[in-house]
Design a protein around this motif. Sequence first.
Motif, mmCIF file in Angstrom:
data_model
loop_
_atom_site.group_PDB
_atom_site.id
_atom_site.type_symbol
_atom_site.label_atom_id
_atom_site.label_comp_id
_atom_site.label_asym_id
_atom_site.label_seq_id
_atom_site.Cartn_x
_atom_site.Cartn_y
_atom_site.Cartn_z
ATOM 1 N N GLY A 150 0.820 -1.155 -0.103
ATOM 2 C CA GLY A 150 0.023 0.159 -0.032
ATOM 3 C C GLY A 150 0.813 1.309 0.047
ATOM 4 N N SER A 151 0.118 2.374 0.126
ATOM 5 C CA SER A 151 0.633 3.754 -0.220
ATOM 6 C C SER A 151 1.532 3.979 1.026
ATOM 7 C CB SER A 151 -0.357 4.703 -0.823
ATOM 8 O OG SER A 151 -1.284 4.800 0.227
ATOM 9 N N PHE A 152 2.282 4.983 0.960
ATOM 10 C CA PHE A 152 3.226 5.451 2.168
ATOM 11 C C PHE A 152 2.279 6.451 2.941
ATOM 12 C CE2 PHE A 152 6.493 4.163 -0.608
ATOM 13 C CZ PHE A 152 7.355 3.760 -0.069
ATOM 14 N N SER A 153 2.491 6.250 4.246
ATOM 15 C CA SER A 153 1.776 7.223 5.040
ATOM 16 C C SER A 153 2.490 8.484 5.219
ATOM 17 C CB SER A 153 1.870 6.517 6.373
ATOM 18 O OG SER A 153 3.189 6.676 7.121
ATOM 19 N N GLN A 154 1.937 9.401 5.706
ATOM 20 C CA GLN A 154 2.349 11.034 5.752
ATOM 21 C C GLN A 154 3.607 10.661 6.709
ATOM 22 O OE1 GLN A 154 1.514 13.762 4.260
ATOM 23 N NE2 GLN A 154 3.541 14.401 4.908
ATOM 24 N N GLN A 155 3.673 10.016 7.626
ATOM 25 C CA GLN A 155 4.859 9.865 8.885
ATOM 26 C C GLN A 155 6.079 9.159 7.875
ATOM 27 O OE1 GLN A 155 4.341 7.058 11.938
ATOM 28 N NE2 GLN A 155 5.887 7.761 13.309
ATOM 29 N N GLU A 156 5.646 8.008 7.222
ATOM 30 C CA GLU A 156 6.705 7.599 6.382
ATOM 31 C C GLU A 156 7.384 8.305 5.098
ATOM 32 O OE1 GLU A 156 5.747 2.765 5.722
ATOM 33 O OE2 GLU A 156 4.269 4.256 4.933
ATOM 34 N N GLU A 157 6.486 9.079 4.743
ATOM 35 C CA GLU A 157 6.849 10.274 3.877
ATOM 36 C C GLU A 157 7.994 11.375 4.432
ATOM 37 O OE1 GLU A 157 3.628 11.731 1.285
ATOM 38 O OE2 GLU A 157 4.537 13.506 1.592
ATOM 39 N N ASP A 158 7.421 11.971 5.510
ATOM 40 C CA ASP A 158 8.236 12.709 6.253
ATOM 41 C C ASP A 158 9.618 12.058 6.815
ATOM 42 O OD1 ASP A 158 6.317 14.621 6.221
ATOM 43 O OD2 ASP A 158 5.435 14.136 8.369
ATOM 44 N N LEU A 159 9.511 10.840 7.086
ATOM 45 C CA LEU A 159 10.705 9.946 7.396
ATOM 46 C C LEU A 159 11.620 9.856 6.439
ATOM 47 C CD1 LEU A 159 12.387 8.501 9.336
ATOM 48 C CD2 LEU A 159 10.716 6.430 9.270
ATOM 49 N N ILE A 160 11.315 9.467 5.220
ATOM 50 C CA ILE A 160 11.863 9.360 4.051
ATOM 51 C C ILE A 160 12.719 10.655 3.638
ATOM 52 C CG2 ILE A 160 12.093 8.993 1.591
ATOM 53 C CD1 ILE A 160 9.610 6.856 2.126
ATOM 54 N N ILE A 161 11.985 11.879 3.531
ATOM 55 C CA ILE A 161 12.565 13.022 3.429
ATOM 56 C C ILE A 161 13.527 13.580 4.332
ATOM 57 C CG2 ILE A 161 11.919 15.630 3.275
ATOM 58 C CD1 ILE A 161 9.422 14.811 2.225
ATOM 59 N N SER A 162 13.375 13.162 5.588
ATOM 60 C CA SER A 162 14.540 13.528 6.563
ATOM 61 C C SER A 162 15.706 12.650 6.583
ATOM 62 C CB SER A 162 13.969 13.747 7.907
ATOM 63 O OG SER A 162 13.275 12.604 8.234
ATOM 64 N N LEU A 163 15.360 11.358 6.325
ATOM 65 C CA LEU A 163 16.644 10.593 6.186
ATOM 66 C C LEU A 163 17.295 10.662 4.754
ATOM 67 C CD1 LEU A 163 14.773 7.156 7.338
ATOM 68 C CD2 LEU A 163 16.832 8.447 8.502
ATOM 69 N N HIS A 164 16.557 11.350 3.753
ATOM 70 C CA HIS A 164 17.443 11.417 2.480
ATOM 71 C C HIS A 164 18.251 12.682 2.894
ATOM 72 C CE1 HIS A 164 17.841 12.882 -1.420
ATOM 73 N NE2 HIS A 164 17.873 11.641 -1.874
ATOM 74 N N GLU A 165 17.778 13.601 3.510
ATOM 75 C CA GLU A 165 18.333 14.814 3.851
ATOM 76 C C GLU A 165 19.900 14.613 4.217
ATOM 77 O OE1 GLU A 165 16.472 17.859 6.146
ATOM 78 O OE2 GLU A 165 18.393 19.108 5.996
ATOM 79 N N ILE A 166 19.865 13.406 5.316
ATOM 80 C CA ILE A 166 21.016 12.981 5.914
ATOM 81 C C ILE A 166 21.846 12.069 4.968
ATOM 82 C CG2 ILE A 166 21.819 12.021 7.968
ATOM 83 C CD1 ILE A 166 19.253 12.648 9.375
ATOM 84 N N LEU A 167 21.124 11.101 4.458
ATOM 85 C CA LEU A 167 21.866 9.989 3.994
ATOM 86 C C LEU A 167 21.689 10.049 2.278
ATOM 87 C CD1 LEU A 167 20.030 7.161 5.868
ATOM 88 C CD2 LEU A 167 22.500 7.724 6.150
ATOM 89 N N GLY A 168 21.145 10.985 1.748
ATOM 90 C CA GLY A 168 21.256 11.014 0.236
ATOM 91 C C GLY A 168 20.665 9.767 -0.378
ATOM 92 N N ASN A 169 21.053 9.192 -1.534
ATOM 93 C CA ASN A 169 20.451 8.371 -2.232
ATOM 94 C C ASN A 169 20.867 6.940 -1.627
ATOM 95 O OD1 ASN A 169 19.436 10.294 -3.778
ATOM 96 N ND2 ASN A 169 20.359 9.834 -5.484
ATOM 97 N N ARG A 170 21.013 6.862 -0.386
ATOM 98 C CA ARG A 170 21.347 5.512 0.153
ATOM 99 C C ARG A 170 20.049 4.831 0.289
ATOM 100 N NH1 ARG A 170 25.797 8.531 3.302
ATOM 101 N NH2 ARG A 170 27.466 8.396 1.590
ATOM 102 N N TRP A 171 19.501 4.243 -0.753
ATOM 103 C CA TRP A 171 18.139 3.712 -0.270
ATOM 104 C C TRP A 171 18.010 2.434 0.688
ATOM 105 C CZ3 TRP A 171 15.621 7.752 -1.919
ATOM 106 C CH2 TRP A 171 16.186 8.408 -2.927
#
Length: 260
Positions: free
Chosen positions: A70-91
């Motif tokens: 299923g789709s990403f929750s708002q919390q997951e979305e926020d988390l991805i954005i904040s993690l991406h800010e720190i980690l970059g494209n380290r998926w």
Amino acid sequence: MGHQSCIAAPKQKLRKGLWSPEEDEKLYNHIIRYGVGCWSSVPKLAGLQRCGKSCRLRWINYLRPDLKRGSFSQQEEDLIISLHEILGNRWSQIASQLPGRTDNEIKNFWNSSLKKKLRQRGIDPTTHKPIAGDATESQEEKPDISTIISSPVDQQVFPNFEQQYFTASMGFYGVNNNSSRSELCEYGGYGESSSNSTGGSNWNCSSVSGNHEVLNWDSVTHIGNTILEEEHFEPKFAAHSWQEHAEIRGFDGDFDVEFF
DNA sequence: AATACCGTCAACCGCTGGACA
DNA sequence: CTGTCCAGCGGTTGACGGTAT
């Protein structure tokens, strides 16, 4: 060097492209019954005309029972954005902080949706900074990231570790800037016995099982001060304490951190 | 109705680093 | 030390469905 990718055996041609339900069933049944073992032997043992790599990917991204659909929750979305800010494209590192989500899924979500959303907010998805010429508007629209990530200073808890970060949605994190790669390490180990270590200078992530999260005290050369203090964790972040962390995470009583 | 365009997602490709002989 | 094998990673591609023209 490196290995060859999915080169067909001389005798039989390997299938490529989308997986059929029959193939899924074969792979699923095989892994449930025998486990993974060596991926290169899985197709043969499971009766599939696929390369091991393809099987591995199919299992990880689609068949694994613990996957969240299923789709990403708002919390997951926020988390991805904040993690991406720190980690970059380290998926894969980002995915490791989102249970049930795969690196591929997150990467696709980022490329197809989140990048666009950030641009609409006037934020450069690569740098996470306001896009030039759009600074005023973007400052207004930018969410209060201090609710997502903050920078506690709990030196008495981790006297040798300077980079400790609290995230409201994730918990408490440190940054491991081991060699060229920085990575997040979740802290916790609540309710566990504590010991100490003196030999290391940095943290390494350990496995997380159940609600018991532990850290490795790893011997590496330095702590990720430079990257995060300069680029990510400037004064915009408020301080949080371990007690606050515990409360937010819903722990009662004492909690502890396990070193090993 | 036809087709062009776009977004999403599954899967592939090529590379890297670790383990091992 | 070197070469090989392997798992894992991130970038890219292509299929497909939905929407616009």
